[in-house]
Design a protein around this motif. Structure first.
Motif, PDB file in Angstrom:
ATOM      1  N   LEU A 188      32.381  40.114  41.599  1.00  0.00           N
ATOM      2  CA  LEU A 188      32.501  40.864  42.857  1.00  0.00           C
ATOM      3  C   LEU A 188      32.507  42.364  42.594  1.00  0.00           C
ATOM      4  CD1 LEU A 188      35.178  38.640  44.655  1.00  0.00           C
ATOM      5  CD2 LEU A 188      32.745  38.791  45.190  1.00  0.00           C
TER       6      LEU A 188
ATOM      7  N   GLU B 102      36.304  37.840  40.086  1.00  0.00           N
ATOM      8  CA  GLU B 102      36.549  39.217  40.509  1.00  0.00           C
ATOM      9  C   GLU B 102      35.658  40.211  39.751  1.00  0.00           C
ATOM     10  OE1 GLU B 102      40.881  40.086  41.703  1.00  0.00           O
ATOM     11  OE2 GLU B 102      41.025  38.462  40.251  1.00  0.00           O
TER      12      GLU B 102
ATOM     13  N   ALA C  96      37.307  35.827  47.326  1.00  0.00           N
ATOM     14  CA  ALA C  96      36.082  35.555  48.081  1.00  0.00           C
ATOM     15  C   ALA C  96      35.334  36.873  48.240  1.00  0.00           C
ATOM     16  CB  ALA C  96      36.435  34.969  49.453  1.00  0.00           C
ATOM     17  N   PRO C  97      34.068  36.816  48.647  1.00  0.00           N
ATOM     18  CA  PRO C  97      33.338  38.060  48.924  1.00  0.00           C
ATOM     19  C   PRO C  97      34.102  38.931  49.916  1.00  0.00           C
ATOM     20  CG  PRO C  97      31.827  36.210  48.884  1.00  0.00           C
ATOM     21  CD  PRO C  97      33.205  35.623  48.797  1.00  0.00           C
ATOM     22  N   TYR C  98      34.006  40.237  49.742  1.00  0.00           N
ATOM     23  CA  TYR C  98      34.737  41.160  50.599  1.00  0.00           C
ATOM     24  C   TYR C  98      34.214  41.057  52.037  1.00  0.00           C
ATOM     25  CZ  TYR C  98      35.761  43.401  46.060  1.00  0.00           C
ATOM     26  OH  TYR C  98      36.129  43.666  44.767  1.00  0.00           O
ATOM     27  N   LYS C  99      35.156  41.160  52.979  1.00  0.00           N
ATOM     28  CA  LYS C  99      34.772  41.231  54.398  1.00  0.00           C
ATOM     29  C   LYS C  99      34.599  42.699  54.774  1.00  0.00           C
ATOM     30  CE  LYS C  99      36.988  36.985  56.014  1.00  0.00           C
ATOM     31  NZ  LYS C  99      38.021  36.420  56.926  1.00  0.00           N
TER      32      LYS C  99
ATOM     33  N   GLN D 127      28.910  43.420  41.690  1.00  0.00           N
ATOM     34  CA  GLN D 127      27.918  43.268  42.751  1.00  0.00           C
ATOM     35  C   GLN D 127      28.441  43.719  44.112  1.00  0.00           C
ATOM     36  OE1 GLN D 127      24.927  40.016  40.912  1.00  0.00           O
ATOM     37  NE2 GLN D 127      26.153  39.335  42.629  1.00  0.00           N
ATOM     38  N   ASN D 128      29.287  44.752  44.112  1.00  0.00           N
ATOM     39  CA  ASN D 128      29.755  45.377  45.351  1.00  0.00           C
ATOM     40  C   ASN D 128      30.382  44.391  46.329  1.00  0.00           C
ATOM     41  OD1 ASN D 128      28.799  47.991  44.564  1.00  0.00           O
ATOM     42  ND2 ASN D 128      26.729  47.284  45.048  1.00  0.00           N
ATOM     43  N   GLY D 129      31.235  43.530  45.794  1.00  0.00           N
ATOM     44  CA  GLY D 129      31.992  42.629  46.652  1.00  0.00           C
ATOM     45  C   GLY D 129      31.260  41.378  47.071  1.00  0.00           C
ATOM     46  N   LYS D 130      30.163  41.045  46.397  1.00  0.00           N
ATOM     47  CA  LYS D 130      29.388  39.852  46.773  1.00  0.00           C
ATOM     48  C   LYS D 130      29.147  38.972  45.553  1.00  0.00           C
ATOM     49  CE  LYS D 130      26.828  42.515  50.246  1.00  0.00           C
ATOM     50  NZ  LYS D 130      25.495  43.043  50.619  1.00  0.00           N
ATOM     51  N   PHE D 131      29.053  37.644  45.789  1.00  0.00           N
ATOM     52  CA  PHE D 131      28.549  36.731  44.772  1.00  0.00           C
ATOM     53  C   PHE D 131      27.025  36.717  44.845  1.00  0.00           C
ATOM     54  CE2 PHE D 131      32.732  34.352  45.350  1.00  0.00           C
ATOM     55  CZ  PHE D 131      33.273  34.846  44.173  1.00  0.00           C
ATOM     56  N   ASP D 132      26.418  36.247  43.770  1.00  0.00           N
ATOM     57  CA  ASP D 132      24.968  36.119  43.773  1.00  0.00           C
ATOM     58  C   ASP D 132      24.560  34.982  44.713  1.00  0.00           C
ATOM     59  OD1 ASP D 132      22.362  36.598  43.153  1.00  0.00           O
ATOM     60  OD2 ASP D 132      22.547  36.234  40.999  1.00  0.00           O
TER      61      ASP D 132
END
Length: 907
Positions: free
Chosen positions: A392, A389, A103-106, A395-400
């Protein structure tokens, strides 16, 4: 759970230490998690053994302090916990894969302290020292300065280590070379040591990840490619399979000398096992139907530096289908397909008009498209469901954003047609068998769209019953007749002559200059910050493939009634075979018998041999019933040999000069011979006398052909002449009437000529090695190809009547010992196979060559494989001439040893 994808772009993973992560140290609620501490060039990563716990990533630039306990405390034997610890205070930390969910990084912001207790206390000082160095690098203002300092640290580490020879597979292995390099994987690289022995290629990662040593057995290597990586000629990719998309290892070296030496060592080892394939050799296989459209595109991508390990140069495949709304996909309708002659950006005329207007108003350097058709972002746009992954990481730990995700095939196609900045093509996965990239099988939370709908599986067109069916129909479309007829147009745009220059402008195919090979010389940029910024921009934007072709790409040969296969083409001699065989021989001339003969051509056996001349034999012609064999020789004689009585029945000398070739006119009544005395002689078989003479040239006549009442003569006087010959009455003494129809002028002596089946195209070969392809109807040159050495022979491939009579390829051989295949439509040299010695004559069926060599052997070649498959002992001198019957099961050769040899296929 750890992977290099948890690193930032251009970040290195240096080392790991078994440790405990202690939270709230020395407090009542102290918690301890066992795991592995990873020291990376821009971050500290802790991977807990407990999968429920998140991976912790601390960016070094966000660290406030990194320190170990005081020395006196660490060395005090009465301390309760004598094991070493490192305290890290930071302002920001990322939590990754909590509960082992991708999942996107917290992001946890605010001051926090993390204490890492190493199992080996003696390592604490070294680790802290390394972290302080890397922290100083991360705090530098400019990216170029950061990169330079990290590179210095990396090179220092590599210099202090070497390949562990205990990792060799055998103690008897001989070391050839060792050097430093990085193993390339998508988005990240891993530094280490390369070692090449006499049996294996090894790579030992500096950090031991993902395993201590990667080993490739040289005997298993099938393909090896030099690569351009990061715009520099430093990459090398090795494949142990022939057709797979992904390689076994991709290495990036620190200098091109090391790369070239490793390439040389591996290539030298494998050169005796496999033939090196060029774009032209694959083109020939593709044209002949030996490889599919998909396989050909895959090979072209490989040759153009496209690799699955480099997302900025990922293999590019075309949009094929343009219909995503119909319930049934009709592959017989041209409107079902995208126009392959145009780039994606030119498919919508209204959008193109706006782009062209902007292009015309733009200052130099001009470009039509502000984004590319292939980039890391586009690749991961398609693959996010199977490679989240990677997205992520990019894009620095994010989905579009959910609405910008790959939600629908039809939507994506529509946006590529209408979007102001969307010109992307497809990736190979759309034409393979794994449909997982279309399905959210990992149950990823990819977000919610504006209408409230969650992003799940990709929405398919109505004509696809499911993901597998979509791929199946896409494959059928790619291999369809329409695409086979037009794929060369797309190749011209992506890999060919329309990629650059004025042709690219005319085709509306101009991208930013930095995307092209050679668009920027990184070595000339001295400012490290400018260099890093430029490189980052280019790698993220995407790169244009290496240009493979600079002339129009030939079209694929499309059979009328069935797919082109090994059995679909054959050749017959034009000048030496009967031109108009009788009805019985036509009945025997079946596709099956010719195919059978060429499939068994290696079983050619010597039947009889006769010495009938005093000098080398230069020409052979045989009557329709095969009973009489006419030969010409440098001893100036034309001889008629009876196959039945095994005797010479006629011997004629027209002058004291050598004869160069002969042929029999339809009806078996007249033999024509060409001579070095500048004349062409007509000999009546029935009356046994010279019937006529054509004094048509100013120097030796080297070759003659006859077709439909026309005589074609080549001469050392630098001309090829076309004559209309009206014969006299057979039973009288009336002479032929000769009318000169055309004179094809050359710069130097013409050694050989040949005609296509339709009598519309003539090919000529000169002593300097130039092949000219002429349109006979207009007496104009269509193409010229330089082969650089004197040519001995040219032959068109003639297709059986089962197919259209389309002479698409021309094969030549000469003093340079090379067989060269030229595409007749475009004049492109599409294949070259080198022999050990000159081959003086040959026959071929488009795939297999039977040749006569300078040393007297008959050689059988696999043209597509570029190798000799059989050697047959023959003459004691050069094989000078060769005749083959139309069934391709009988061969006659004439040699420098003054002999003729009769050969038969023995199944």
């Amino acid at each position: 759970r750890f992977s290099l994808l948890l690193l930032n772009l251009e970040e290195y993973y240096f080392e790991q230490h078994t440790a405990n992560h202690i939270i709230n140290k020395d407090c009542k609620d102290e918690r301890k998690f066992r795991g592995s501490l990873k020291i990376c060039s821009k971050s500290i990563i802790f991977e807990p053994d407990d999968n429920i716990q998140p991976i912790i990533k601390i960016p070094l630039r966000d660290c406030i302090s990194i320190k170990a306990p005081e020395d006196n405390e660490a060395n005090n034997p009465f301390t309760r916990n004598p094991s070493g610890g490192i305290s890290v205070v930071c302002s920001q930390v990322f939590l990754i894969k909590e509960r082992n969910v991708i999942a996107p990084y917290k992001t946890v912001r605010g001051r926090t302290e993390h204490f890492f207790q190493l199992d080996v206390a003696g390592k604490v000082g070294d680790v802290v020292h390394t972290l302080h160095q890397l922290y100083r690098a991360s705090c530098l203002d400019k990216m170029g300065d950061q990169a330079a300092m990290i590179t210095a640290i990396l090179q220092s580490r590599l210099a202090r280590t070497s390949f562990d020879k205990n990792r060799f597979q055998s103690i008897s292995e001989t070391l050839h070379m060792e050097c430093k390099a990085e193993m390339v994987t998508p988005l990240v690289t891993n530094p280490g040591h390369v070692c090449v022995t006499d049996a294996n290629l090894y790579f030992q990662p500096l950090n031991g990840y993902p395993k201590p040593v990667v080993q490739i057995t040289l005997q298993n290597v099938r393909r090896i490619y030099k690569r351009r990586h990061g715009l520099m000629p430093l990459g090398l990719e090795v494949f142990c399979t022939e057709n797979d998309l992904c390689s076994d290892i991709y290495l990036k070296f620190y200098n091109y000398q090391d790369r070239d030496e490793v390439y040389f060592l591996i290539a030298t080892y494998i050169e005796n096992h496999i033939a090196e394939h060029t774009a032209e050799s694959y083109m020939l296989q593709w044209q002949r139907g030996h490889i599919s459209n998909y396989q050909y595109l895959l090979h072209l991508n490989n040759l153009a530096d496209r690799s699955c390990n480099d997302l900025s140069q990922y293999p590019v495949f075309p949009w094929i289908i343009a219909d995503y709304s119909s319930s049934v996909l009709d592959l017989t309708k041209p409107e079902t397909f995208r126009d392959l002659s145009k780039p994606v950006g030119a498919l919508n005329k209204e959008r193109l008009d706006r782009l062209v207007t902007r292009y015309q108003e733009m200052p130099d350097p001009k470009f039509m498209y502000g984004s590319h058709y292939s980039s890391p972002g586009y690749v991961l746009f398609y693959l996010v469901r199977v490679a989240p992954e990677y997205m992520l990481c990019l894009q620095n730990g994010k989905f579009d954003h959910a609405d910008r995700m790959f939600n629908s095939i039809a939507e994506t196609w529509k946006n590529c047609l209408d979007g102001a900045t969307d010109f992307k093509e497809l990736i190979p996965e759309f034409y393979e068998n794994d449909s997982s990239f279309l399905v959210n099988s990992l149950k990823l939370d990819l977000g919610k769209r504006q209408g409230g709908k969650m992003v799940e599986d990709v929405e398919l067109p109505p004509w696809a019953s499911g993901p597998d069916d979509f791929l199946q129909k896409s494959q059928e479309a790619l291999e369809s007749p329409y695409v086979s007829e037009h794929l060369h147009e797309w190749i011209d745009i992506i890999f060919g002559y329309k990629q650059k220059g004025s042709e690219a402008v005319a085709a509306h195919n101009v991208f930013h200059p930095l995307t092209y090979e050679g668009g920027v010389d990184l070595n000339s940029i001295m400012d490290p910050n400018e260099k890093v910024a430029l490189l980052t921009q280019i790698l993220e934007f995407g790169q244009t493939p290496k240009q493979l072709f600079t002339t129009p790409h030939p079209q694929r040969i499309i059979p009328k009634f069935r797919s082109l296969s090994r059995t679909s083409s054959h050749s017959i001699s034009i000048a030496e075979s009967p031109v108009s065989p009788n009805e019985e021989s036509f009945e025997d001339l079946t596709e099956e018998s010719i195919t059978l003969a060429w499939n068994n051509i290696a079983k050619l056996k010597l039947d009889k041999q006769y010495k009938i001349h005093k000098e080398a034999i230069t020409g052979i012609a045989v009557t329709c019933n095969g009973s009489s064999v006419f030969t010409t020789s440098q001893d100036s004689t034309l001889k008629m040999f009876s196959k039945d009585s095994k005797t010479i029945q006629r011997s004629v000398s027209f002058s004291n000069m050598a004869l160069s070739s002969c042929l029999i006119l339809p009806g078996d009544t007249t033999v024509i011979s060409s001579s070095w005395d500048n004349h062409i002689y007509f000999y009546s078989i029935a009356f046994g006398r010279q019937q006529d003479v054509l004094m048509g040239h100013d120097d030796a006549v080297s070759k003659i052909c006859w077709r439909d009442g026309r005589l074609f003569s080549a001469s050392w006087d630098s001309t090829v002449k076309v004559w209309h010959c009206a014969p006299g009455e057979t039973l009288s003494n009336k002479k032929h009437h000769f009318e000169l129809l055309a004179e094809l002028e050359h710069d130097v002596s013409v050694n050989t000529i040949n005609l296509n089946a339709a009598n519309t195209i003539l090919a000529s070969g000169t002593k300097e090695g130039t092949i000219s392809v002429w349109d006979i109807t207009t007496a104009t040159v269509l193409h010229q190809t330089e082969c650089l050495n004197m040519l001995f022979l040219l032959l068109f491939v003639l297709f059986a009547s089962f197919f259209c009579a389309d002479s698409r390829h021309l094969l030549s051989t000469g003093e340079d010992c090379c067989f060269k295949v030229v595409d007749v439509q475009t004049g492109m040299l599409i294949s070259s196979v080198t022999a050990e010695e000159p081959q003086r004559c040959f026959k071929w069926d488009g795939n297999t060559i039977l040749s006569g060599s300078q040393s007297g052997e008959l050689l059988i070649w696999d043209l597509l494989g570029g190798k000799v498959i059989e050697r047959i002992k023959g003459h004691t001198g050069a094989v000078m001439s060769m005749w083959m019957n139309e069934q391709c099961n009988n061969v006659i050769t004439g040699g420098e040893d003054k002999q003729i040899m009769f050969w038969k296929l023995q199944y």
